[in-house]
Design a protein around this motif. Structure first.
Motif, PDB file in Angstrom:
ATOM      1  N   LEU A 339       0.721  -1.148  -0.048  1.00 18.61           N
ATOM      2  CA  LEU A 339       0.078  -0.010  -0.009  1.00 18.61           C
ATOM      3  C   LEU A 339       0.751   1.190  -0.161  1.00 18.61           C
ATOM      4  CD1 LEU A 339      -2.859  -1.130   2.669  1.00 18.61           C
ATOM      5  CD2 LEU A 339      -3.144  -0.772   0.260  1.00 18.61           C
ATOM      6  N   LYS A 342       2.263   1.796  -3.434  1.00 12.26           N
ATOM      7  CA  LYS A 342       1.130   1.930  -4.134  1.00 12.26           C
ATOM      8  C   LYS A 342       1.355   0.813  -5.339  1.00 12.26           C
ATOM      9  CE  LYS A 342       0.016   6.766  -3.910  1.00 12.26           C
ATOM     10  NZ  LYS A 342       0.611   7.082  -2.368  1.00 12.26           N
ATOM     11  N   GLY A 363      -8.197   1.061   0.637  1.00  5.33           N
ATOM     12  CA  GLY A 363      -7.981   2.083   0.092  1.00  5.33           C
ATOM     13  C   GLY A 363      -8.942   3.241   0.085  1.00  5.33           C
ATOM     14  N   GLU A 397      -0.952   6.011   2.267  1.00  9.16           N
ATOM     15  CA  GLU A 397      -1.900   6.860   1.998  1.00  9.16           C
ATOM     16  C   GLU A 397      -3.204   5.836   1.573  1.00  9.16           C
ATOM     17  OE1 GLU A 397      -0.525   9.589  -0.773  1.00  9.16           O
ATOM     18  OE2 GLU A 397       0.935  10.438   0.369  1.00  9.16           O
ATOM     19  N   GLY A 430      -3.864   4.225  -8.258  1.00  6.84           N
ATOM     20  CA  GLY A 430      -3.193   3.703  -7.072  1.00  6.84           C
ATOM     21  C   GLY A 430      -3.988   2.805  -6.354  1.00  6.84           C
ATOM     22  N   LYS A 431      -5.408   2.626  -6.719  1.00  8.32           N
ATOM     23  CA  LYS A 431      -6.339   1.956  -6.193  1.00  8.32           C
ATOM     24  C   LYS A 431      -5.945   0.267  -6.395  1.00  8.32           C
ATOM     25  CE  LYS A 431      -9.943   2.954  -3.670  1.00  8.32           C
ATOM     26  NZ  LYS A 431     -10.083   3.884  -2.683  1.00  8.32           N
TER      27      LYS A 431
END
Length: 447
Positions: A339, A342, A363, A397, A430-431
């Motif tokens: 994560l 990313k 996310g 993030e 980036g999901k």
């Protein structure tokens, strides 16, 4: 370095000012809304039975109510986004000796090579902090579960570092779990124009198997617990789900489930947890005025402690348990690393623990992690690993959190969407892909 610290302090002060301004504004707007509804009720009582048609006036007030509610939620979640969707707190277990140097902003220790290692967290709690102080900074994200968001609170650390005390606590001085449920009821009851339903499940991940702690252990029928990931929600099939009508119900439920949890005595802890404990609470809120419905979740996780076999003296069954614990904690670390970078692929499927936590870390949720540290010199290497895990998690993030909204009567799905509305789950760069997606396989259908 001094300039960096000074700049960071100025940013924190500015964020606190913004936070206080938003809080004041929200309180004033809610007061205006209450007065408006009170005036409507008085007007209706005076004119009831007369010839005047109040339909248009009522509809106008209803529209204003919808607008006020939407604005309140947007403001509150903007406040949370200023502080980050994932927050990491560090708590130090009380002890006479300490290998740690602690300040308001950072915590440091010297590694085996004599190098000073320094770490920063959203909040550092020293050895004198109380259970109520611990919960104070956690409390704000509880409101998000009532607003239809997935929220997760996790306690991480080596065995014997105080994770269970932080999450469960003794009966006279409860930890995060019971205080969180009390806050859920408190927030829900202040909302006069909604109905709410709260249900709970209590599970453990033991040797890579999911066990239902609320099921009677004497039940002769074997039951397989099945995890189904559907968009932003995780469905745990064949597990007992209990409706909660008061905080005392949760207290009884936790007491009942805790009896069934796997524990054992080791050299490091007289009552060592041999499994990861998950208390999953679902909150369904229905607005009486708009008919809209939100479904939020609060997942409270007391992780089993990481341990070195040489120190814990694990053998036989406890050795097997220790290997399973360390493997699943390693998988959790890999998820945070993916994560943080990313990565297109996030390895949620590497363990049952990470599968259960996917909706809370996938996310668009809000997460809070307590890293619990032992200050003893002979635990310095494990403490360093714990602090590194927390630092890694803090750099993740999660992206903008999204509500789980169910359309009201007569409205198509997504009718509540509008300017400033969070994007649908799965949207944005980036999901991580939806559960089950992979080469040659289409993404899971959105709910």
């Amino acid at each position: 370095m001094e300039l960096m610290i000074k700049g960071a302090n100025e940013k924190v002060k500015k964020m606190d000012e913004q936070q206080n301004n938003l809080k004041d504004f929200v309180v004033k707007e809610l007061e205006k809304l209450k007065n408006m509804l009170k005036q409507l009720a008085e007007c209706y009582q005076l004119m009831r039975g007369g010839e005047t048609d109040l339909g248009a006036e009522i509809e106008e007030v209803r529209a204003l109510y919808r607008k006020e509610m939407l604005q309140r939620k947007l403001l509150y979640n903007q406040l949370q986004e200023l502080r980050g969707n994932i927050r990491v707190f560090c708590r130090i277990k009380p002890d006479k000796s300490s290998c740690l140097t602690v300040s308001d902003e950072s915590i440091s220790l010297v590694n085996v090579h004599g190098k000073k290692m320094e770490f920063e967290f959203d909040k550092i709690y020293d050895q004198k902090v109380s259970q109520s102080d611990i919960f104070e900074n956690t409390k704000p994200i509880i409101t998000s579960a009532v607003d239809g968001y997935n929220v997760c609170i996790i306690a991480y650390g080596q065995t014997g570092s105080g994770k269970t005390f932080t999450m469960m606590g003794p009966e006279k001085d409860p930890g995060v779990n019971l205080r969180a449920v009390q806050e859920l009821f408190s927030v829900a009851k202040t909302r006069e124009k909604v109905t709410f339903k709260i249900t709970a499940q209590m599970l453990e991940v033991y040797n890579e198997q999911i066990k239902d702690l609320l099921r009677d252990p004497k039940d002769p029928k074997p039951v397989d617990i099945i995890i189904r990931i559907m968009g932003k929600t995780v469905k745990i099939e064949n597990a007992v789900e209990t409706e909660i009508t008061a905080p005392d119900d949760v207290k009884k439920m936790i007491k009942r489930g805790d009896v069934n949890r796997h524990t054992a005595q080791t050299k490091m802890n007289t009552n060592s947890s041999r499994s990861h404990l998950l208390l999953k609470i679902n909150v369904e809120i229905t607005d009486k005025v708009t008919g809209g419905r939100t479904v939020g979740s609060l997942t409270l996780v007391d992780l089993a402690g990481s341990e070195k076999i040489a120190k814990s003296g694990a053998e036989g069954q406890t050795l097997i348990e220790a290997a399973a614990i360390n493997k699943s904690l390693s998988s959790l670390g890999q998820v945070f690393s993916a994560l943080r970078s990313k990565s297109v692929h996030v390895p949620y499927r590497n363990s049952k623990l990470t599968q259960l936590l996917q909706p809370s870390l996938g996310g668009d949720a809000k997460a809070c992690i307590f890293v619990n540290c032992s200050p003893l010199d002979n635990n310095s290497s494990e403490t360093l690993s714990t602090l590194e895990f927390g630092q890694n998690a803090r750099q993740v993030e999660l992206g903008k959190a999204g509500q789980n909204i169910v359309a009201g009567p007569g409205k198509p799905p997504g009718a509540e969407a509008g300017p400033g509305k969070p994007p649908a789950a799965g949207a944005g760069p980036g999901k991580p892909p939806a559960a089950g997606a992979g080469p040659g396989k289409p993404p899971a259908a959105k709910k």
